[in-house]
Write a protein that holds these residues in place. Sequence first.
Motif, PDB file in Angstrom:
ATOM      1  N   ILE A   1       0.871  -1.180   0.000  1.00  0.00           N
ATOM      2  CA  ILE A   1       0.000   0.000   0.000  1.00  0.00           C
ATOM      3  C   ILE A   1       0.900   1.219   0.000  1.00  0.00           C
ATOM      4  O   ILE A   1       1.642   1.452   0.956  1.00  0.00           O
ATOM      5  N   TYR A   2       0.889   1.956  -1.075  1.00  0.00           N
ATOM      6  CA  TYR A   2       1.742   3.124  -1.202  1.00  0.00           C
ATOM      7  C   TYR A   2       1.249   4.236  -0.269  1.00  0.00           C
ATOM      8  O   TYR A   2       0.059   4.356   0.000  1.00  0.00           O
ATOM      9  N   SER A   3       2.184   5.038   0.188  1.00  0.00           N
ATOM     10  CA  SER A   3       1.853   6.083   1.153  1.00  0.00           C
ATOM     11  C   SER A   3       0.847   7.084   0.590  1.00  0.00           C
ATOM     12  O   SER A   3       0.128   7.727   1.341  1.00  0.00           O
ATOM     13  N   SER A   4       0.780   7.190  -0.715  1.00  0.00           N
ATOM     14  CA  SER A   4      -0.134   8.137  -1.339  1.00  0.00           C
ATOM     15  C   SER A   4      -1.560   7.603  -1.459  1.00  0.00           C
ATOM     16  O   SER A   4      -2.468   8.335  -1.820  1.00  0.00           O
ATOM     17  N   TYR A   5      -1.743   6.351  -1.142  1.00  0.00           N
ATOM     18  CA  TYR A   5      -3.063   5.739  -1.311  1.00  0.00           C
ATOM     19  C   TYR A   5      -4.100   6.325  -0.360  1.00  0.00           C
ATOM     20  O   TYR A   5      -3.793   6.769   0.748  1.00  0.00           O
ATOM     21  N   VAL A   6      -5.328   6.264  -0.820  1.00  0.00           N
ATOM     22  CA  VAL A   6      -6.493   6.538   0.013  1.00  0.00           C
ATOM     23  C   VAL A   6      -7.272   5.229   0.101  1.00  0.00           C
ATOM     24  O   VAL A   6      -7.533   4.586  -0.913  1.00  0.00           O
ATOM     25  N   MET A   7      -7.602   4.834   1.297  1.00  0.00           N
ATOM     26  CA  MET A   7      -8.349   3.607   1.515  1.00  0.00           C
ATOM     27  C   MET A   7      -9.780   3.956   1.918  1.00  0.00           C
ATOM     28  O   MET A   7      -9.995   4.934   2.648  1.00  0.00           O
ATOM     29  N   ALA A   8     -10.731   3.171   1.455  1.00  0.00           N
ATOM     30  CA  ALA A   8     -12.127   3.520   1.711  1.00  0.00           C
ATOM     31  C   ALA A   8     -12.993   2.289   1.923  1.00  0.00           C
ATOM     32  O   ALA A   8     -12.627   1.172   1.539  1.00  0.00           O
ATOM     33  N   TRP A   9     -14.116   2.532   2.533  1.00  0.00           N
ATOM     34  CA  TRP A   9     -15.181   1.542   2.657  1.00  0.00           C
ATOM     35  C   TRP A   9     -16.383   2.038   1.857  1.00  0.00           C
ATOM     36  O   TRP A   9     -16.773   3.209   1.972  1.00  0.00           O
ATOM     37  N   PHE A  10     -16.952   1.138   1.103  1.00  0.00           N
ATOM     38  CA  PHE A  10     -18.212   1.369   0.409  1.00  0.00           C
ATOM     39  C   PHE A  10     -19.179   0.273   0.842  1.00  0.00           C
ATOM     40  O   PHE A  10     -18.777  -0.735   1.403  1.00  0.00           O
TER      41      PHE A  10
ATOM     42  N   ILE B   1      -9.867   6.994   4.488  1.00  0.00           N
ATOM     43  CA  ILE B   1      -8.735   7.405   5.299  1.00  0.00           C
ATOM     44  C   ILE B   1      -7.501   7.452   4.411  1.00  0.00           C
ATOM     45  O   ILE B   1      -7.307   6.599   3.559  1.00  0.00           O
ATOM     46  N   ARG B   2      -6.689   8.449   4.604  1.00  0.00           N
ATOM     47  CA  ARG B   2      -5.424   8.527   3.886  1.00  0.00           C
ATOM     48  C   ARG B   2      -4.447   7.545   4.530  1.00  0.00           C
ATOM     49  O   ARG B   2      -4.361   7.455   5.753  1.00  0.00           O
ATOM     50  N   TRP B   3      -3.658   6.849   3.696  1.00  0.00           N
ATOM     51  CA  TRP B   3      -2.751   5.859   4.248  1.00  0.00           C
ATOM     52  C   TRP B   3      -1.582   6.488   4.985  1.00  0.00           C
ATOM     53  O   TRP B   3      -1.045   5.886   5.912  1.00  0.00           O
ATOM     54  N   ASN B   4      -1.166   7.683   4.592  1.00  0.00           N
ATOM     55  CA  ASN B   4      -0.004   8.290   5.227  1.00  0.00           C
ATOM     56  C   ASN B   4      -0.377   9.371   6.245  1.00  0.00           C
ATOM     57  O   ASN B   4       0.501  10.083   6.730  1.00  0.00           O
TER      58      ASN B   4
END
Length: 120
Positions: A26-35, A49-52
Motif C-alpha cells: 500500500i503506497y503512502s499516497s493511497y487513500v483507503m475507503a469503505w463502500f 482514510i489517507r494511508w499516510n
Amino acid sequence: QLQACGGGSVQAGGSLRLSCAASGRIYSSYVMAWFRQAPGKEREFVALIRWNRESTYYTDSVKGRFTISKDNRKNTMYLQMNSLEPEDTAVYFCAAGSHYSTRQYDYFKWGQGTLVTVSS
C-alpha cells in the motif's frame, strides 16, 4: 489484493468491526475507503482514510457511529461500526485508490465484500 472480513448478523444497536487486509504494498499516497451496497441499491461511499495520515471522511449517515482506522504495520484498515441500524444492512467493500474521493470509480483495488445484516 484486498481481503475484507468481519461481517455478520447483529441486532439494531449492536456493533461490528470490519477488517481489510492488503496482501500487496500500500503506497503512502493511497487513500483507503469503505463502500457498501444494500440489496437493490447502488454502491455508496461510507468512509475513507489517507494511508499516510490520519485524515478521515465519512458520509453523513454514519458520522458519530462508525470509525475508520488503519494499522500501517499490518497493512490493515478497519471500520468500527457502533449503534448499527437496519439501514446499515449491506455488503461492505474495502477499496484502494489514489484520490481523496467518495466516488467508487476513483478506486482501482477492491476487496470481495463482507455482508453485514442488522435486524430490528
